[in-house]
Write an enzyme that holds these catalytic residues in place. Structure first.
Site, PDB file in Angstrom:
ATOM      1  N   GLY A  51      73.827  20.410  48.735  1.00 47.70           N
ATOM      2  CA  GLY A  51      74.160  21.563  48.238  1.00 47.70           C
ATOM      3  C   GLY A  51      75.537  22.251  48.562  1.00 47.70           C
ATOM      4  N   GLY A  52      75.625  23.701  48.748  1.00 48.37           N
ATOM      5  CA  GLY A  52      76.930  23.988  49.294  1.00 48.37           C
ATOM      6  C   GLY A  52      77.413  23.392  50.312  1.00 48.37           C
ATOM      7  N   GLY A  77     107.556   7.247  32.594  1.00 46.26           N
ATOM      8  CA  GLY A  77     107.133   8.418  33.194  1.00 46.26           C
ATOM      9  C   GLY A  77     106.535   8.041  34.640  1.00 46.26           C
ATOM     10  N   ALA A  78     106.061   6.933  34.638  1.00 44.49           N
ATOM     11  CA  ALA A  78     105.583   6.451  36.087  1.00 44.49           C
ATOM     12  C   ALA A  78     106.681   6.058  37.183  1.00 44.49           C
ATOM     13  CB  ALA A  78     104.656   5.147  35.849  1.00 44.49           C
TER      14      ALA A  78
HETATM   15  C1  HXC Z   1      65.173  25.070  57.132  1.00 46.10           C
HETATM   16  C2  HXC Z   1      64.974  22.819  57.101  1.00 46.10           C
HETATM   17  C3  HXC Z   1      65.923  22.590  56.433  1.00 46.10           C
HETATM   18  C4  HXC Z   1      66.576  23.718  55.736  1.00 46.10           C
HETATM   19  C5  HXC Z   1      65.153  20.613  56.921  1.00 46.10           C
HETATM   20  N1  HXC Z   1      64.664  21.632  57.656  1.00 46.10           N
HETATM   21  N2  HXC Z   1      66.065  21.201  56.023  1.00 46.10           N
HETATM   22  N3  HXC Z   1      64.594  23.904  57.698  1.00 46.10           N
HETATM   23  N4  HXC Z   1      66.163  24.896  56.240  1.00 46.10           N
HETATM   24  N5  HXC Z   1      67.506  23.820  54.605  1.00 46.10           N
HETATM   25  C6  HXC Z   1      63.509  21.320  58.630  1.00 46.10           C
HETATM   26  C7  HXC Z   1      62.265  20.697  58.068  1.00 46.10           C
HETATM   27  O1  HXC Z   1      61.367  21.459  57.721  1.00 46.10           O
HETATM   28  C8  HXC Z   1      61.825  19.832  59.263  1.00 46.10           C
HETATM   29  O2  HXC Z   1      61.290  20.836  59.921  1.00 46.10           O
HETATM   30  C9  HXC Z   1      63.005  19.278  59.958  1.00 46.10           C
HETATM   31  O3  HXC Z   1      64.204  20.242  59.414  1.00 46.10           O
HETATM   32  C10 HXC Z   1      63.483  17.926  59.761  1.00 46.10           C
HETATM   33  O4  HXC Z   1      63.570  17.758  58.267  1.00 46.10           O
HETATM   34  P1  HXC Z   1      62.571  16.566  57.756  1.00 46.10           P
HETATM   35  O5  HXC Z   1      62.315  16.957  56.286  1.00 46.10           O
HETATM   36  O6  HXC Z   1      61.234  16.513  58.453  1.00 46.10           O
HETATM   37  O7  HXC Z   1      63.718  15.283  57.796  1.00 46.10           O
HETATM   38  P2  HXC Z   1      63.976  14.501  56.725  1.00 46.10           P
HETATM   39  O8  HXC Z   1      62.733  13.493  56.266  1.00 46.10           O
HETATM   40  O9  HXC Z   1      64.962  13.538  57.474  1.00 46.10           O
HETATM   41  O10 HXC Z   1      64.657  15.046  55.653  1.00 46.10           O
HETATM   42  C11 HXC Z   1      65.870  15.542  55.627  1.00 46.10           C
HETATM   43  C12 HXC Z   1      66.250  16.658  54.435  1.00 46.10           C
HETATM   44  C13 HXC Z   1      65.053  17.316  53.978  1.00 46.10           C
HETATM   45  C14 HXC Z   1      66.492  15.571  53.153  1.00 46.10           C
HETATM   46  C15 HXC Z   1      67.227  17.299  54.449  1.00 46.10           C
HETATM   47  O11 HXC Z   1      64.589  18.178  55.094  1.00 46.10           O
HETATM   48  C16 HXC Z   1      65.258  18.390  52.880  1.00 46.10           C
HETATM   49  O12 HXC Z   1      65.334  17.925  51.783  1.00 46.10           O
HETATM   50  N6  HXC Z   1      65.494  19.747  53.143  1.00 46.10           N
HETATM   51  C17 HXC Z   1      65.814  20.781  52.398  1.00 46.10           C
HETATM   52  C18 HXC Z   1      66.938  20.512  51.939  1.00 46.10           C
HETATM   53  C19 HXC Z   1      67.662  21.778  51.000  1.00 46.10           C
HETATM   54  O13 HXC Z   1      67.106  21.919  50.042  1.00 46.10           O
HETATM   55  N7  HXC Z   1      68.501  22.477  51.712  1.00 46.10           N
HETATM   56  C20 HXC Z   1      68.959  23.704  50.787  1.00 46.10           C
HETATM   57  C21 HXC Z   1      70.220  23.152  50.162  1.00 46.10           C
HETATM   58  S1  HXC Z   1      71.000  24.399  49.210  1.00 46.10           S
HETATM   59  P3  HXC Z   1      59.929  20.424  61.166  1.00 46.10           P
HETATM   60  O14 HXC Z   1      59.582  21.961  61.435  1.00 46.10           O
HETATM   61  O15 HXC Z   1      59.158  19.355  60.472  1.00 46.10           O
HETATM   62  O16 HXC Z   1      60.843  20.340  62.368  1.00 46.10           O
HETATM   63  C22 HXC Z   1      72.061  25.121  50.018  1.00 46.10           C
HETATM   64  C23 HXC Z   1      73.113  26.054  49.517  1.00 46.10           C
HETATM   65  C24 HXC Z   1      74.137  26.225  50.168  1.00 46.10           C
HETATM   66  O17 HXC Z   1      72.418  24.310  51.223  1.00 46.10           O
HETATM   67  C25 HXC Z   1      74.965  27.208  49.612  1.00 46.10           C
HETATM   68  C26 HXC Z   1      76.297  27.350  50.198  1.00 46.10           C
HETATM   69  C27 HXC Z   1      77.284  28.068  49.502  1.00 46.10           C
END
Ligand code: HXC
Length: 521
Positions: free
Chosen positions: A170-171, A405-406
């Protein structure tokens, strides 16, 4: 009997060191990843790490967050030294809520960048995070915005290195993208704006994380990754090596290491490296590595846009930036990606007082609708802009082809190049002799009857063109080439010229006042 408040501090420290807890640490290890603290320990000089904000905690209460707290809030930050020089380190801790970024986590990162700016030291940001902490909503987004803002403030002031050692989605990808260098870990990292699930929902494409944004994808295809490492340890070794070529900030020169190689060394193998047949490829690495101090060439972007070569090296101990065409790949032609690769590297070198040495063997720009429609005009213009804007010493070696040009783009005198060296094999002209002869002598060529006669005549004209125009001596007679040297003389010649040019930037302030230019991007 111990005083109660000291016991409490010890407990607090122990809690902070555990991050998200023992289970999280085990899970991290089971994925072949080191923890945030282990990564820092490997990166920095023993005993130099001085952590700040160890007891930071988030303020969120929604969605059960009041019960989920870890001291440090999922990121470790602090001052350190790497090879005796200061560096500020940020390492996200995946063991707490997946290293996700909320308000306080972000504030720690911003503070670290501000510290690095104020002490004038590089910043190393080890990314391992699930992105915006979902429970903290807009506060997370604000946090990212703040980080991007400070990455931009730091750009061109202190070197910024991102290691991607886990998810970066994401961001979140834009902080590394705004930094100077990205090192990705092959086993465990990926970067993308939208993950596989969204990709499938939006456009029906099925693709997994690694094929969408793994280290190889970014090293070979997108050009996001400057370096790839097999694992965390290698990523850290590469970071230390990269830092050894960089100054602490834009007011310093990069560190010189004397005595590595004889400045007078001549490599006679260079004299036969360019093939007799001007259309035959050869490997430009063989030229670069024979000219610079032995074993100092450190290439970046090795697998992306391989028709161009960029990287750091040392010349008589001084750090220099190497830019080169690679005739062994796509004949060394300039295309969209090669232009981006060169322009961005030259701008880094100029920001951080690294002289640029350019090795030229370029037949021109890559023709075709793919390139034209992809914006080769805009991308190619970046190279012109970057060289013209750069005020660091710019030395250029024309090895063979320097066409059209290069020729102008590749560090020519006409874009403010300081010292231009040509080999006797240099062909400096508007276009290659074959194409030129076809145009100049078209009428004569059309008169002959058989293809054999035509070919024979064409070769005669090609020779004439080469003798009269496509050689280094016409350019040398105008002063566009400063010296023509035997290839074996290249190293001592560049070293002498660099020695004279090192003081250049102190006298060269020629730009009219402006906020900034409008570089084609
Ligand atoms: C809160 C999160 C989290 C998040 C992971 N966790 N991402 N908690 N916010 N964004 C937590 C999980 O719930 C889990 O909690 C622990 O971290 C470990 O994650 P797992 O999923 O068990 O690990 P893994 O299998 O290794 O997968 C990692 C992952 C996945 C691929 C990153 O967790 C995932 O897809 N997370 C969501 C990603 C996402 O959509 N993020 C937002 C992106 S948008 P527990 O309770 O089990 O310990 C964004 C916008 C930014 O970032 C914009 C800025 C301009």
């Amino acid at each position: 009997m111990a005083r109660p408040e000291i016991i409490k501090l010890r407990d607090m420290r122990e809690r902070a060191l555990l991050g998200g807890g023992k289970e999280g640490i085990e899970a991290q290890r089971s994925k072949g990843k080191l923890t945030a603290r282990e990564r820092i320990e490997l990166l920095v000089d023993v005993g130099s790490f001085m952590e700040f904000d160890m007891f930071a905690q988030h303020r969120a209460t929604e969605f059960g967050m009041d019960k989920r707290v870890a001291l440090g809030d999922g990121v470790v930050t602090g001052f350190s030294k790497v090879d005796g020089r200061p560096a500020v380190v940020i390492a996200q801790d995946f063991t707490f809520l997946g290293g996700s970024l909320g308000e306080i986590h972000a504030a720690k990162i911003v503070k670290a960048i501000q510290y690095a700016l104020s002490i004038g030291s590089p910043i190393i940001f080890i990314n391992d995070s699930g992105g915006a902490r979902i429970q903290e909503g807009v506060d997370s987004l604000k946090g990212y915005g703040d980080i991007f803002y400070w990455n931009v403030q730091a750009s061109g002031v202190i070197p910024q290195i991102a290691i991607i050692a886990g998810p970066c989605a994401g961001g979140a990808v834009y902080s590394p993208a705004l930094m100077d260098f990205i090192i990705m870990v092959r086993k465990s990292s990926f970067m993308f704006i939208t993950g596989p699930r969204v990709v499938k929902a939006a456009i029906g494409e099925e693709i997994d994380e690694m094929r969408l944004g793994g280290a190889d994808v970014h090293a070979y295809k997108s050009g996001m990754a400057h370096l790839i490492a097999e694992d965390d340890r290698e990523a850290i070794l590469l970071t230390r090596k990269l830092l050894s070529y960089l100054p602490g900030n834009n007011m310093e020169d990069p560190p010189r290491v004397e005595g590595g190689d004889d400045p007078e060394r001549r490599d006679y193998e260079l004299d036969s490296i360019v093939p007799e047949d001007p259309n035959k490829p050869y490997d430009m690495y063989g030229v670069v590595e024979r000219v610079v101090d032995v074993d100092t060439f450190f290439e970046l972007h090795r697998f992306w846009a391989r028709n161009a070569i960029v990287g750091f090296a040392r010349l008589n101990g001084y750090v220099v930036g190497i830019v080169a065409n690679q005739p062994a790949y796509l004949a060394g032609v300039l295309d969209i990606d090669a232009s981006d690769k060169i322009a961005r590297f030259v701008r880094f070198c100029d920001s951080f007082n690294v002289p640029v040495i350019t090795f030229v063997d370029v037949p021109g720009y890559l023709p075709g609708s793919m390139q034209e429609h992809g914006g080769i005009i805009r991308h190619g213009a970046k190279v012109l802009y970057a060289y013209s804007e750069a005020v660091v010493p710019k030395l250029t070696v024309i090895v063979r082809k320097a066409y059209g040009g290069a020729y102008i783009a590749m560090g020519s005198k006409h874009l403010g190049g300081d010292f231009s060296v040509a080999w006797p094999t240099a062909e400096i002209a508007v276009m290659g002799p074959e194409g030129a002869a076809e145009i100049i002598w078209r009428r004569e060529l059309d008169k002959v009857r058989t293809p054999e006669e035509r070919e024979e005549l064409l070769q005669k004209f090609v020779k004439e063109y080469r003798d009269r125009i496509a050689n280094p001596y016409v350019a040398a007679s105008r002063g566009y080439v400063d010296v023509v040297v035997e290839p074996n003389e290249t190293r001592p010649t560049l070293i002498k010229a660099l020695d004279y040019l090192l003081t250049k930037r102190e006298v060269k302030v020629r730009a009219p006042p402006k906020k900034h230019g409008n570089m084609p991007v």
